[in-house]
Structures are given as structure tokens and as C-alpha cells.
Design an enzyme around this catalytic site. Sequence first.
Site, PDB file in Angstrom:
ATOM      1  CB  CYS A  63      96.646  69.543  -9.534  1.00 17.54           C
ATOM      2  SG  CYS A  63      97.637  70.607  -7.931  1.00 17.54           S
TER       3      CYS A  63
ATOM      4  CG  HIS B 199      95.386  66.224  -8.178  1.00 10.60           C
ATOM      5  ND1 HIS B 199      96.892  65.775  -8.043  1.00 10.60           N
ATOM      6  CD2 HIS B 199      95.325  67.306  -7.353  1.00 10.60           C
ATOM      7  CE1 HIS B 199      97.273  66.925  -7.401  1.00 10.60           C
ATOM      8  NE2 HIS B 199      96.321  67.626  -6.876  1.00 10.60           N
TER       9      HIS B 199
ATOM     10  CG  ASN C 193      99.164  67.738  -4.183  1.00 15.62           C
ATOM     11  OD1 ASN C 193      99.588  67.316  -5.056  1.00 15.62           O
ATOM     12  ND2 ASN C 193      98.435  68.797  -3.864  1.00 15.62           N
TER      13      ASN C 193
HETATM   14  O1  UT7 Z   1      96.720  69.932  -5.273  1.00 16.09           O
HETATM   15  C1  UT7 Z   1      96.135  71.465  -5.407  1.00 16.09           C
HETATM   16  C2  UT7 Z   1      94.743  71.798  -4.883  1.00 16.09           C
HETATM   17  N1  UT7 Z   1      94.963  71.822  -3.322  1.00 16.09           N
HETATM   18  C3  UT7 Z   1      94.121  71.587  -2.665  1.00 16.09           C
HETATM   19  O2  UT7 Z   1      93.006  70.979  -3.031  1.00 16.09           O
HETATM   20  C4  UT7 Z   1      94.127  71.582  -1.048  1.00 16.09           C
HETATM   21  C5  UT7 Z   1      92.762  71.993  -0.616  1.00 16.09           C
HETATM   22  N2  UT7 Z   1      92.638  72.304   0.854  1.00 16.09           N
HETATM   23  C6  UT7 Z   1      92.879  71.508   1.696  1.00 16.09           C
HETATM   24  O3  UT7 Z   1      93.069  70.506   1.511  1.00 16.09           O
HETATM   25  C7  UT7 Z   1      92.745  71.790   3.198  1.00 16.09           C
HETATM   26  O4  UT7 Z   1      92.036  73.345   3.123  1.00 16.09           O
HETATM   27  C8  UT7 Z   1      93.762  71.966   3.933  1.00 16.09           C
HETATM   28  C9  UT7 Z   1      94.240  70.452   4.299  1.00 16.09           C
HETATM   29  C10 UT7 Z   1      94.986  72.749   3.400  1.00 16.09           C
HETATM   30  C11 UT7 Z   1      93.823  72.486   5.315  1.00 16.09           C
HETATM   31  O5  UT7 Z   1      92.574  71.927   5.870  1.00 16.09           O
HETATM   32  P1  UT7 Z   1      91.455  72.853   6.609  1.00 16.09           P
HETATM   33  O6  UT7 Z   1      90.466  72.245   7.358  1.00 16.09           O
HETATM   34  O7  UT7 Z   1      91.129  73.749   5.535  1.00 16.09           O
HETATM   35  O8  UT7 Z   1      92.212  73.995   7.614  1.00 16.09           O
HETATM   36  P2  UT7 Z   1      92.273  75.603   7.794  1.00 16.09           P
HETATM   37  O9  UT7 Z   1      93.293  76.024   6.482  1.00 16.09           O
HETATM   38  O10 UT7 Z   1      90.937  76.039   7.779  1.00 16.09           O
HETATM   39  O11 UT7 Z   1      93.137  75.394   8.908  1.00 16.09           O
HETATM   40  C12 UT7 Z   1      92.659  75.059  10.392  1.00 16.09           C
HETATM   41  C13 UT7 Z   1      93.607  75.532  11.216  1.00 16.09           C
HETATM   42  C14 UT7 Z   1      94.375  76.936  11.255  1.00 16.09           C
HETATM   43  O12 UT7 Z   1      94.186  77.538  12.610  1.00 16.09           O
HETATM   44  P3  UT7 Z   1      93.242  78.551  13.191  1.00 16.09           P
HETATM   45  O13 UT7 Z   1      93.175  79.592  12.208  1.00 16.09           O
HETATM   46  O14 UT7 Z   1      91.887  77.779  13.377  1.00 16.09           O
HETATM   47  O15 UT7 Z   1      93.768  78.586  14.635  1.00 16.09           O
HETATM   48  C15 UT7 Z   1      95.432  76.724  10.863  1.00 16.09           C
HETATM   49  O16 UT7 Z   1      96.448  77.743  10.980  1.00 16.09           O
HETATM   50  O17 UT7 Z   1      94.649  74.802  11.332  1.00 16.09           O
HETATM   51  C16 UT7 Z   1      95.857  75.470  11.108  1.00 16.09           C
HETATM   52  N3  UT7 Z   1      96.816  74.648  10.450  1.00 16.09           N
HETATM   53  C17 UT7 Z   1      97.825  73.782  10.998  1.00 16.09           C
HETATM   54  N4  UT7 Z   1      97.893  73.240  12.009  1.00 16.09           N
HETATM   55  C18 UT7 Z   1      98.701  72.367  12.402  1.00 16.09           C
HETATM   56  C19 UT7 Z   1      97.393  75.064   9.187  1.00 16.09           C
HETATM   57  N5  UT7 Z   1      98.312  74.184   8.614  1.00 16.09           N
HETATM   58  C20 UT7 Z   1      98.463  73.289   9.877  1.00 16.09           C
HETATM   59  C21 UT7 Z   1      99.338  72.369   9.952  1.00 16.09           C
HETATM   60  N6  UT7 Z   1      99.421  71.722  11.257  1.00 16.09           N
HETATM   61  N7  UT7 Z   1     100.265  71.969   8.939  1.00 16.09           N
END
Ligand code: UT7
Length: 331
Positions: free
Chosen positions: A113, A258, A288
Site C-alpha cells: 500500500c 491510501h 482498497n
Molecule cells: O491496505 C492495507 C492496510 N489494511 C488495512 O488498513 C485494513 C485494516 N483493518 C480494517 O480495516 C478492519 O480491521 C477490517 C475492515 C478488516 C475489519 O473490521 P473490524 O471492525 O476490525 O472487524 P473484525 O476483524 O474485528 O471482525 C469482526 C467480526 C468477526 O466476527 P466475530 O469474531 O466477532 O464473530 C469477523 O469474523 O466480523 C466478522 N467478519 C465479517 N463479517 C461479515 C470479518 N469479515 C467479515 C465480512 N462480512 N466480510
Amino acid sequence: MVRTEFIATGMYVPERVVTNQELEGYMDTSDEWIRQRSGIEERRWAAEDEGGSDMAKVATERALEAAGMEADEIDCIVLATISPDHFFPGTGVFLQRKLGVTGVPCLDIRNQCTGFLYGLEVADAFIKTGQYRRILLVGTEVHSSGIILSTEGRDTAVLFGDGAGVAILGPTEEDGRGVLGVRTHADGQHAEKLWAPAPACVNKPFITKAMIDEGLTRPFMEGRDVFKHAVTKMPAALNEVLEIGGFSIEDLDMVIPHQANMRIAQAVAKGLGLTDDKMYINIQRYGNTTAASIPIALHECVQEGAIQRGDLVGFTAFGSGFTWGGALVRW
Ligand code: UT7
């Protein structure tokens, strides 16, 4: 004093629009979850036979037209991608061949990125030393071939999109204009927090059917940890380049981050005390696009007139590696 100026920008995104609703058909996800957590509404996916060099070619042709230049005026290509056309050689040579500019050097950059900013740092140094006078700087990604369209891969599959953005860079001696500073960083302690384990030359052979069956070629991400680092490193990188020029946040006319997550961009803006109109966000439409996200956003910003000549523009990025960086440009 010679500095590097942006002569023209260009972008290309594939025709195919993939909405959050379409993704609901492939995995256990929802439009609501994707919008709330990332701000993404849709992204583009490349056609079957469309690679990063194909998309970059179109983006380059558009930039050349805007600049009133011919391809053979380019004397160096710097191309950032993590989704190369082939394992080797680099994607730069495929783009070069498609542009018909045989003989000029092609440097591929793999800094995820932050790739476009690493490329800008290199190109800026080349131009300041007089090594090259017309550098084509490219960010191009085809993520749609690497993601897994199942619930197993949903954490990354919903985030990434395809596209290409380019800038044509050259020297200027106009007082105070051009690239005022670029700084990049990395911390390999976190390499496995956002990565694709395969193909991997640490294994012999570097790819097996078992690796593919286990899904090791897809991106793996510790999302929360990446998020946490992004919201601290991105503002720090911006402050670092502002300090080089003796500027402060209030001096900025526009920041192009980014596009990883709308919540990250908003948190960065809030932390810095930037108003919404000074932080350019287009992740809703493209997701992204890794190395392509900054040049695509830059091009749209210029097209929309959101950046005017003389404006002070900041760039900041964070991603896999971890890598991060910032840049400051007097447009
Ligand atoms: O460009 C490179 C750099 N990348 C980034 O900067 C990305 C940084 N991270 C993020 O943007 C966020 O962490 C995400 C958007 C990837 C995820 O958001 P979050 O609020 O941190 O969610 P999480 O990973 O803590 O997941 C919450 C829940 C989980 O379920 P449980 O364990 O709470 O039951 C995941 O399994 O959401 C679930 N989950 C989804 N649910 C529906 C993960 N992906 C999905 C999905 N749809 N696509």
C-alpha cells in the site's frame, strides 16, 4: 533548485462493477457489514485476460494525452504492484512493451500500500540528480485473481479491488513548487500480519496443489492490529514531511491517504484536526486498490478541481510489511 513536479496523472479501472450485494451471493457477508466496517460500496474486477500492465497502459495513455506527450518521451518506468502479471519478470517490462518504449529502464517496486510513495521517493531522487527527465510512476493491481470468494476469505475479499493510476513526473525550477519531501518506513517484525504465504521460494517447490487447496495464496490479515498501526503511523508520516518543509497541518489544502478503510481515513483526519473537505476519500467506489489507490485518488482529485495549482498536498500510506510513508507536494 530542481524539484520534481507532477506533469500529468491518469487512471483506469475495469468496467466490471462488483457491488457488496453481489458479494453476499458468494460468502456470508452483508452490505451493511462492509459499509459500516470499511465504507466500501462497490469495487471493480478486471476481465479474465486483463492484467496490471494492461490497465496501466490505458492509464498511461490518458496521462500522456493530458500532458501532450508521446510515449517515447518517457525515459524511465517505476512500477509498484503486489499483484504482478507474472511471477517474473517484473510487470514494468510488460507495460514497457505495450507502450513501445523499448530500452528505457523499468524498476518494479513491491511495497504494497506504500508502493506509490516508495516509487515517488525513488523517482524524486532520480529527477533531482538529473538521471531521468520524464519518469512514468505507476501503481497497478489486480486483486480479484488472488482473493477467495468464500466465507473463509471474506475478511479480505470484500476489501480489495482492481485498478491502475499513474503520474508523469519531471523537473521544475519554479520556486517553491513540486515535491517538497518524501519519507518512507518499514518494520518487518509485522510481516505476517498482512501477507500471502504462497507462492513462496522458501519452500521447494514454491507452489504445490496442497498450498492452493489450503488457500495459502490468498491474503491473510490481522485486521484489528493493522488498523491500530495504520491510525498512528499515517498521521505520524504526514507530520514528518510537514516538518521537513516547516509547515503545519493548517497549511494543507488537501490530503490524499491510501484508501484502506474509510474509518481509518476519518480517524486520521480527526486525530490531525483536519476537516472532512481536506481528506480525499473514494474508497466507496473502488475498495482498497493497494499501490494504485493513491494515484487513482490523486487523479480524481485533480479532475474534480479539488487540487489547484499552488495548493499544498499531503500524501500518507500504511500497509503490509508493515510499510508506511508520507509525501508533501506544492502542486
Ligand atoms: O491496505 C492495507 C492496510 N489494511 C488495512 O488498513 C485494513 C485494516 N483493518 C480494517 O480495516 C478492519 O480491521 C477490517 C475492515 C478488516 C475489519 O473490521 P473490524 O471492525 O476490525 O472487524 P473484525 O476483524 O474485528 O471482525 C469482526 C467480526 C468477526 O466476527 P466475530 O469474531 O466477532 O464473530 C469477523 O469474523 O466480523 C466478522 N467478519 C465479517 N463479517 C461479515 C470479518 N469479515 C467479515 C465480512 N462480512 N466480510
